[in-house]
Design an enzyme around this catalytic site. Structure first.
Site, PDB file in Angstrom:
ATOM      1  N   GLU A 175      37.947  26.447  40.585  1.00 38.38           N
ATOM      2  CA  GLU A 175      38.929  27.291  39.257  1.00 38.38           C
ATOM      3  C   GLU A 175      39.624  28.451  40.955  1.00 38.38           C
ATOM      4  OE1 GLU A 175      37.578  28.323  35.753  1.00 38.38           O
ATOM      5  OE2 GLU A 175      39.456  30.067  36.340  1.00 38.38           O
ATOM      6  N   GLU A 226      39.340  33.654  44.765  1.00 41.51           N
ATOM      7  CA  GLU A 226      39.967  34.183  43.578  1.00 41.51           C
ATOM      8  C   GLU A 226      40.713  35.860  45.031  1.00 41.51           C
ATOM      9  OE1 GLU A 226      41.444  37.136  41.662  1.00 41.51           O
ATOM     10  OE2 GLU A 226      41.245  35.672  40.237  1.00 41.51           O
ATOM     11  N   ASP A 264      43.037  33.703  49.801  1.00 41.09           N
ATOM     12  CA  ASP A 264      44.441  33.000  48.915  1.00 41.09           C
ATOM     13  C   ASP A 264      44.596  31.381  48.547  1.00 41.09           C
ATOM     14  OD1 ASP A 264      46.869  32.165  48.762  1.00 41.09           O
ATOM     15  OD2 ASP A 264      47.811  32.577  50.293  1.00 41.09           O
ATOM     16  N   ASP A 323      49.639  33.455  37.466  1.00 41.78           N
ATOM     17  CA  ASP A 323      50.536  35.386  37.587  1.00 41.78           C
ATOM     18  C   ASP A 323      52.301  34.221  37.361  1.00 41.78           C
ATOM     19  OD1 ASP A 323      48.862  37.352  38.330  1.00 41.78           O
ATOM     20  OD2 ASP A 323      49.153  36.787  40.685  1.00 41.78           O
ATOM     21  N   LYS A 374      60.638  37.106  36.902  1.00 43.52           N
ATOM     22  CA  LYS A 374      61.904  37.513  37.197  1.00 43.52           C
ATOM     23  C   LYS A 374      62.214  36.767  38.123  1.00 43.52           C
ATOM     24  CE  LYS A 374      62.151  41.965  36.751  1.00 43.52           C
ATOM     25  NZ  LYS A 374      61.348  43.688  37.322  1.00 43.52           N
ATOM     26  N   ASP A 420      51.764  30.238  30.097  1.00 43.76           N
ATOM     27  CA  ASP A 420      52.425  30.861  28.829  1.00 43.76           C
ATOM     28  C   ASP A 420      53.861  31.083  28.709  1.00 43.76           C
ATOM     29  OD1 ASP A 420      51.307  33.132  30.424  1.00 43.76           O
ATOM     30  OD2 ASP A 420      50.829  33.966  28.267  1.00 43.76           O
ATOM     31  N   THR A 448      40.439  32.245  27.745  1.00 38.81           N
ATOM     32  CA  THR A 448      40.813  33.018  28.345  1.00 38.81           C
ATOM     33  C   THR A 448      41.536  34.126  28.381  1.00 38.81           C
ATOM     34  OG1 THR A 448      43.070  32.986  30.041  1.00 38.81           O
ATOM     35  CG2 THR A 448      40.895  31.414  30.711  1.00 38.81           C
ATOM     36  N   LYS A 449      41.396  35.562  28.820  1.00 40.24           N
ATOM     37  CA  LYS A 449      41.767  36.962  28.805  1.00 40.24           C
ATOM     38  C   LYS A 449      43.691  36.432  29.018  1.00 40.24           C
ATOM     39  CE  LYS A 449      42.710  41.413  31.244  1.00 40.24           C
ATOM     40  NZ  LYS A 449      42.348  42.612  31.933  1.00 40.24           N
ATOM     41  N   GLU A 464      44.881  34.052  28.078  1.00 37.67           N
ATOM     42  CA  GLU A 464      45.632  33.219  26.716  1.00 37.67           C
ATOM     43  C   GLU A 464      45.849  34.130  26.134  1.00 37.67           C
ATOM     44  OE1 GLU A 464      43.834  29.397  26.740  1.00 37.67           O
ATOM     45  OE2 GLU A 464      44.622  28.692  24.498  1.00 37.67           O
TER      46      GLU A 464
HETATM   47  C1  SAM Z   1      47.182  35.835  35.341  1.00 34.19           C
HETATM   48  S1  SAM Z   1      46.021  36.694  35.403  1.00 34.19           S
HETATM   49  C2  SAM Z   1      44.966  35.072  34.837  1.00 34.19           C
HETATM   50  C3  SAM Z   1      43.872  35.186  35.625  1.00 34.19           C
HETATM   51  C4  SAM Z   1      42.937  34.078  35.090  1.00 34.19           C
HETATM   52  N1  SAM Z   1      42.497  32.858  35.210  1.00 34.19           N
HETATM   53  C5  SAM Z   1      42.654  34.031  32.911  1.00 34.19           C
HETATM   54  O1  SAM Z   1      43.526  33.340  32.423  1.00 34.19           O
HETATM   55  O2  SAM Z   1      42.603  35.001  32.638  1.00 34.19           O
HETATM   56  C6  SAM Z   1      46.202  35.309  37.660  1.00 34.19           C
HETATM   57  C7  SAM Z   1      44.783  35.043  38.665  1.00 34.19           C
HETATM   58  O3  SAM Z   1      45.486  34.834  39.644  1.00 34.19           O
HETATM   59  C8  SAM Z   1      44.838  35.518  41.192  1.00 34.19           C
HETATM   60  N2  SAM Z   1      45.822  34.563  41.911  1.00 34.19           N
HETATM   61  C9  SAM Z   1      47.011  35.139  42.526  1.00 34.19           C
HETATM   62  N3  SAM Z   1      47.407  34.461  43.594  1.00 34.19           N
HETATM   63  C10 SAM Z   1      46.433  34.039  44.159  1.00 34.19           C
HETATM   64  C11 SAM Z   1      45.835  32.703  45.602  1.00 34.19           C
HETATM   65  N4  SAM Z   1      46.944  32.804  46.387  1.00 34.19           N
HETATM   66  N5  SAM Z   1      44.855  32.378  45.506  1.00 34.19           N
HETATM   67  C12 SAM Z   1      43.595  33.157  45.062  1.00 34.19           C
HETATM   68  N6  SAM Z   1      44.125  33.724  43.484  1.00 34.19           N
HETATM   69  C13 SAM Z   1      45.144  34.435  43.347  1.00 34.19           C
HETATM   70  C14 SAM Z   1      44.982  36.874  40.648  1.00 34.19           C
HETATM   71  O4  SAM Z   1      44.397  37.962  41.757  1.00 34.19           O
HETATM   72  C15 SAM Z   1      44.512  36.873  39.285  1.00 34.19           C
HETATM   73  O5  SAM Z   1      43.270  37.111  38.947  1.00 34.19           O
END
Ligand code: SAM
Length: 217
Positions: free
Chosen positions: A53, A78, A105, A127, A131, A163, A195-196, A198
């Site tokens: 994941e 993460e 990353d 994420d 924009k 979303d 998830t949070k 969603e």
């Molecule tokens: C919008 S959140 C969604 C979190 C979770 N999957 C959820 O649905 O609640 C996006 C997550 O992706 C992580 N993230 C962003 N870019 C990443 C990367 N290049 N590698 C690993 N994680 C990343 C962020 O730290 C964040 O926790």
């Protein structure tokens, strides 16, 4: 010669002293940083289904899936250290032996692996960077899909949920040549929990888009 991986990562929160302590105490057992990552195939028992994941956030989906499926290997990557620390505490209190977490990353992580390794890769609510001028920061693009394809086993599946309508539209365009289904009930016991992000999307009235793709067929 290996190509330089272009990546943009944005860590949105500070890490507390307590979180650093937790990360330190699980370092190189359940938790690895990308720089010190050993051969991925040696971290958990070999010969099992491997599930990744990417961007697991608070880790609730990853935890639930690992807790209910002790015979499957789960990996999470993460960049959000507080999320990693909170999940490590839960993994420890339930004594789960089938999960390991990596800080770093996702692009660099996947580039480090040499061969197809994962049976499923989940990316839940990446994420959105709404924009248009920030779209280049989005995690999933053509180049990243190629990396995912290389690390998925034959018949392996990529699962993406978002979303964000324009992200979904771009994804649909990129995935047009791969067999893709949009119903996550088809995943059975691997169907992600809500998830949070969603919930947030639903509360704010956005539609949820799901893509389950065979990238190697
Ligand atoms: C919008 S959140 C969604 C979190 C979770 N999957 C959820 O649905 O609640 C996006 C997550 O992706 C992580 N993230 C962003 N870019 C990443 C990367 N290049 N590698 C690993 N994680 C990343 C962020 O730290 C964040 O926790």
């Amino acid at each position: 010669m290996k190509r330089e991986i272009k990546s943009y990562v944005h860590v949105r929160s500070r890490t507390s002293k307590q979180d650093f302590k937790v990360l330190d105490s699980f370092k190189n057992s359940t938790f690895y940083s990308l720089e010190e990552l050993p051969d991925i195939s040696k971290l958990l028992p070999e010969g099992r289904i491997n599930i990744l994941e990417i961007g697991f956030g608070d880790g609730k989906n990853l935890f639930q899936k690992a807790a209910f499926n002790p015979e499957i290997n789960f990996y999470g990557i993460e960049i959000y250290k507080a999320g990693i620390a909170s999940l490590l505490k839960k993994i420890n209190s339930d004594d789960l032996k089938n999960i390991c977490l990596i800080f770093g990353d996702a692009k660099k992580f996947l580039a480090k692996i040499d061969a197809p390794f994962f049976d499923f890769i989940f990316i839940l609510f990446p994420d959105p960077w709404p924009k248009k001028r920030h779209w280049k920061r989005r995690l999933i693009d053509k180049e990243f899909l190629l990396l995912l394809k290389k690390r998925l086993k034959n018949k392996g599946r990529l699962i993406v949920k978002t979303d964000w309508q324009d992200y979904a539209k771009n994804l649909a365009n990129e995935l047009v040549n791969f067999p893709t289904c949009n119903n996550d009930d088809s995943l059975g016991f691997l169907r992600p929990i809500k998830t949070k992000y969603e919930r947030k999307g639903e509360e704010e009235g956005r539609t949820i888009f799901t893509y389950i793709s065979h990238l190697n067929e």
